[in-house]
Write a protein that holds these residues in place. Structure first.
Motif, PDB file in Angstrom:
ATOM      1  N   ALA A  98      33.828  -2.987  17.509  1.00  0.00           N
ATOM      2  CA  ALA A  98      33.247  -4.213  18.053  1.00  0.00           C
ATOM      3  C   ALA A  98      32.550  -3.947  19.387  1.00  0.00           C
ATOM      4  O   ALA A  98      31.480  -4.505  19.666  1.00  0.00           O
ATOM      5  CB  ALA A  98      34.343  -5.266  18.223  1.00  0.00           C
ATOM      6  N   LEU A  99      33.153  -3.077  20.214  1.00  0.00           N
ATOM      7  CA  LEU A  99      32.523  -2.724  21.486  1.00  0.00           C
ATOM      8  C   LEU A  99      31.198  -2.018  21.264  1.00  0.00           C
ATOM      9  O   LEU A  99      30.213  -2.264  21.977  1.00  0.00           O
ATOM     10  CB  LEU A  99      33.465  -1.851  22.307  1.00  0.00           C
ATOM     11  CG  LEU A  99      32.956  -1.370  23.664  1.00  0.00           C
ATOM     12  CD1 LEU A  99      32.639  -2.549  24.567  1.00  0.00           C
ATOM     13  CD2 LEU A  99      33.954  -0.437  24.323  1.00  0.00           C
ATOM     14  N   GLY A 100      31.126  -1.131  20.271  1.00  0.00           N
ATOM     15  CA  GLY A 100      29.864  -0.453  19.986  1.00  0.00           C
ATOM     16  C   GLY A 100      28.777  -1.419  19.560  1.00  0.00           C
ATOM     17  O   GLY A 100      27.617  -1.312  20.006  1.00  0.00           O
ATOM     18  N   ALA A 101      29.118  -2.389  18.701  1.00  0.00           N
ATOM     19  CA  ALA A 101      28.127  -3.389  18.293  1.00  0.00           C
ATOM     20  C   ALA A 101      27.674  -4.225  19.487  1.00  0.00           C
ATOM     21  O   ALA A 101      26.471  -4.514  19.641  1.00  0.00           O
ATOM     22  CB  ALA A 101      28.720  -4.287  17.201  1.00  0.00           C
ATOM     23  N   GLY A 265      32.885 -10.026  21.845  1.00  0.00           N
ATOM     24  CA  GLY A 265      33.145 -11.405  22.232  1.00  0.00           C
ATOM     25  C   GLY A 265      33.678 -12.231  21.082  1.00  0.00           C
ATOM     26  O   GLY A 265      34.655 -12.991  21.234  1.00  0.00           O
ATOM     27  N   ARG A 266      33.067 -12.106  19.917  1.00  0.00           N
ATOM     28  CA  ARG A 266      33.525 -12.837  18.740  1.00  0.00           C
ATOM     29  C   ARG A 266      34.920 -12.374  18.320  1.00  0.00           C
ATOM     30  O   ARG A 266      35.783 -13.193  17.985  1.00  0.00           O
ATOM     31  CB  ARG A 266      32.534 -12.625  17.606  1.00  0.00           C
ATOM     32  CG  ARG A 266      32.863 -13.346  16.324  1.00  0.00           C
ATOM     33  CD  ARG A 266      31.878 -12.950  15.237  1.00  0.00           C
ATOM     34  NE  ARG A 266      32.200 -13.560  13.974  1.00  0.00           N
ATOM     35  CZ  ARG A 266      31.662 -13.208  12.821  1.00  0.00           C
ATOM     36  NH1 ARG A 266      30.773 -12.232  12.795  1.00  0.00           N
ATOM     37  NH2 ARG A 266      31.990 -13.811  11.702  1.00  0.00           N
ATOM     38  N   THR A 267      35.160 -11.074  18.354  1.00  0.00           N
ATOM     39  CA  THR A 267      36.479 -10.552  17.993  1.00  0.00           C
ATOM     40  C   THR A 267      37.555 -11.075  18.930  1.00  0.00           C
ATOM     41  O   THR A 267      38.650 -11.472  18.497  1.00  0.00           O
ATOM     42  CB  THR A 267      36.453  -9.016  18.027  1.00  0.00           C
ATOM     43  OG1 THR A 267      35.457  -8.534  17.117  1.00  0.00           O
ATOM     44  CG2 THR A 267      37.803  -8.440  17.661  1.00  0.00           C
ATOM     45  N   GLN A 281      44.513  -8.757  23.841  1.00  0.00           N
ATOM     46  CA  GLN A 281      44.733  -7.992  25.069  1.00  0.00           C
ATOM     47  C   GLN A 281      43.859  -6.742  25.110  1.00  0.00           C
ATOM     48  O   GLN A 281      43.294  -6.406  26.152  1.00  0.00           O
ATOM     49  CB  GLN A 281      46.216  -7.618  25.174  1.00  0.00           C
ATOM     50  CG  GLN A 281      47.097  -8.803  25.489  1.00  0.00           C
ATOM     51  CD  GLN A 281      48.571  -8.462  25.422  1.00  0.00           C
ATOM     52  OE1 GLN A 281      49.018  -7.775  24.499  1.00  0.00           O
ATOM     53  NE2 GLN A 281      49.352  -8.950  26.367  1.00  0.00           N
ATOM     54  N   ALA A 282      43.724  -6.039  23.985  1.00  0.00           N
ATOM     55  CA  ALA A 282      42.886  -4.846  23.966  1.00  0.00           C
ATOM     56  C   ALA A 282      41.414  -5.197  24.190  1.00  0.00           C
ATOM     57  O   ALA A 282      40.710  -4.506  24.931  1.00  0.00           O
ATOM     58  CB  ALA A 282      43.059  -4.110  22.637  1.00  0.00           C
ATOM     59  N   GLY A 283      40.932  -6.274  23.574  1.00  0.00           N
ATOM     60  CA  GLY A 283      39.543  -6.686  23.784  1.00  0.00           C
ATOM     61  C   GLY A 283      39.284  -7.097  25.211  1.00  0.00           C
ATOM     62  O   GLY A 283      38.242  -6.754  25.793  1.00  0.00           O
TER      63      GLY A 283
END
Length: 597
Positions: A98-101, A265-267, A281-283
């Protein structure tokens, strides 16, 4: 070195407090985490006591939030971010994808924003290169309207018109570069308009500096002078550019939802709604670390661009005293907005006529009707008073807090980065969990984040202004800190920061109203502007006037706020009168001349 260590410790403490607060979210909301997890896993399954007890035992919820938090932090030290409470999959790979996207979308959106900012400033750059700058209106009303539009509205229009009706670009999914264009445009166009307005506000001061006059006298081309003027102004904008970059990653929830982009953000928001604590928490931790990296890069770039002048106090000021711009545009826009509100107030915003659903604009309904047959002009007019008063109050509070905290950059810098890294909706959920849902909840939630860009702008301008020649001269003449702050620094900082706050006023109005759609404030059938946009968005293709009418009024408010901000200028100081000038002693002057001979 000591100051850097203290700033790093302060940043770590803030990040730890944020992660701990998120870890306590299910207990702060006074809901049963097991029930929320069960609904997310299987909505059809009955929440019997045995089923809920099994979920608590599986997740260790009976051990309490502190034990869960300690176990998560212990695993994080070993590189294990835990497993999702919903899917049971490892958290780290999903968060990294998700961070890469999000990073790819952020990079594309920044390119769009930079190009948009250049288009907004092109007129000022041409006039400055030709030495024809005046004190009139700059930037244009179109950029003001674009800056006031919300990202989700731009995304909906692009997806409907460009993606569905015209079919030029794909409007759904995330499968390659072509799928990046529309989300990047939806995020980059409003952000670029805001950055362009801020840059356009600084450029005239750069073109009037002595180096620009000397360069023109030596025969340098206008293009080279314009490039150097942009280079001179960019350091003051880099903190806000960093805030935009982080906001485009964590705050792009609505755009990612519309275009089905699997971003961070969506995740994070989905994990917050499902109370999937390991993913949440990880996001959040990834967003905070990204904010710290971006902030460090922007500060390093600002120092490299400014050079030793920032250290040696050799900068001229970009905010020279100037008379307010004289323009009738704010009066015309204010008259239009007042007319719309006055025509809508006598009408009934709650009257339902099912036989007139989604009617096009007509003499009976100048703005058309919505999906329930309610008059849109009535709803826009009735919702204006509450929306505008609340937005003005929150903007004023954010301006005061932003200026006060911006004057203390060592305290506010890490705080700004931490607040800006979290998606606004997630912060609203945290505020609601602590303060409860009510009429004041949206205002409190928006005020929690609205001060951050203003504080970053204030801190950046303060650093630049402290390094100017006139402040250095005032120090050399023995001026006190209070005198410097009151007579030299604040008069140069307050006008541009106030114009920045006015530029963000329409966005504040929209966010306040939109939180009601999430159950955090006003509820339907309240005629608030954000609710109007959210309610009518599904009918944008069939009845575009249902979305365009409130969007046009919001854009009108943005143009009014920005054009009125042009009159907020640092006033010129009057030269001292004859009584204030020292009168020379003729006898003493004659003796000095005789001694010199």
């Amino acid at each position: 070195m000591r100051q850097q260590v203290m700033a790093a410790l302060w940043r770590i403490a803030l990040a730890a407090a944020l992660v701990c607060g998120i870890g306590l979210l299910p207990w702060l909301t006074r809901t049963d985490p097991a029930l929320t997890v069960l609904k997310a896993r299987s909505a059809d399954r009955d929440p019997t006591p045995e089923v809920l007890a099994g979920i608590r035992d599986q997740l260790g919820l009976d051990d309490g939030p502190l034990h869960l938090l300690g176990r998560w932090l212990g695993g994080l030290a070993e590189g294990d971010a835990g497993r999702s409470w919903i899917s049971g999959a490892a958290v780290a790979p999903d968060v990294l994808r998700a961070l890469g996207a999000s990073l790819l979308l952020m990079a594309a959106a920044i390119v769009v924003a930079v190009l948009t900012a250049g288009l907004v400033c092109v007129r000022t750059l041409r006039r400055g290169a030709r030495r024809r700058l005046g004190t009139g209106r700059r930037g244009g009303t179109a950029s003001a309207m674009l800056a006031s539009l919300p990202e989700f509205l731009v995304a909906s229009l692009l997806a409907t018109v460009v993606g569905v009706q015209l079919g030029w670009l794909p409007a759904l999914g995330w499968y390659g570069p072509r799928w990046t264009v529309l989300p990047a445009l939806a995020l980059g166009l409003p952000a670029g308009a805001v950055l362009g307005r801020l840059l356009d506000d600084l450029l005239p001061g750069a073109f009037r500096e002595p180096w620009a006059v000397a360069a023109a006298a030596r025969g340098l081309t206008g293009r080279r002078i314009a490039r150097q003027a942009v280079r001179r102004c960019v350091p003051a904008l880099l903190p806000n550019l960093g805030l935009f970059a982080v906001g485009l990653t964590g705050g792009a929830v609505a755009v990612e939802q519309i275009f089905d982009v699997p971003g961070l953000g969506r995740t994070t928001l989905q994990a917050a709604l499902a109370q999937d604590l390991p993913v949440l928490q990880a996001g959040t931790l990834a967003l905070v670390l990204l904010a710290a990296v971006v902030t460090g890069v922007t500060r390093l770039a600002a120092r490299l661009l400014t050079g030793p002048a920032l250290r040696d106090g050799a900068l001229p000021t970009l905010h020279r005293p100037a008379p307010p711009a004289r323009s009738t545009t704010p009066l015309v826009l204010a008259a239009l907005l007042t007319t719309v509100v006055a025509l809508g107030l006598p009408r009934d915003p709650l009257a339902v006529h099912t036989g007139e659903r989604l009617r096009a604009p007509s003499p009976a309904h100048p703005f058309g009707t919505d999906a329930l047959g309610r008059d849109l002009l009535a709803r826009v007019g009735q919702g204006a008073l509450d929306t505008l008063l609340q937005a003005l109050s929150v903007s004023a509070a954010a301006l005061v807090a932003g200026v006060l905290l911006g004057l203390l950059p060592r305290l506010s810098g890490p705080l700004v980065d931490t607040v800006n890294a979290v998606p606004p909706v997630l912060l609203a959920l945290l505020v609601t969990a602590v303060a409860g849902s009510g009429a004041a909840t949206p205002a409190l939630a928006v005020a929690t984040v609205a001060w951050a860009p203003l504080a970053a702008h204030t801190a950046s301008l303060l650093a630049q202004e402290r390094a100017t020649l006139h402040v250095l001269a005032a120090r050399g003449m023995g001026a006190s800190r209070r005198h410097l702050m009151r007579r030299e620094l604040l008069p140069a900082i307050l006008p541009p920061v106030t114009r920045h706050a006015l530029l963000r006023l329409p966005g504040v109005a929209l966010v306040l109203a939109s939180l009601g759609f999430l159950g955090l404030g006003a509820q339907p059938p309240s005629p608030e502007w954000g609710l109007l946009l959210a309610e009518n968005q599904p009918y944008a293709e069939r009845a575009p006037w249902a979305v365009l009418a409130p969007a046009a009024v919001l854009a009108l408010l943005g143009a009014l706020a920005v054009t009125a901000a042009g009159g907020v200028r640092r006033p010129r100081r009057r030269p001292p009168g004859p009584a204030a000038l020292p009168v020379p002693d003729r006898a003493e002057t004659a003796r000095e001349l005789a001694g010199a001979r």
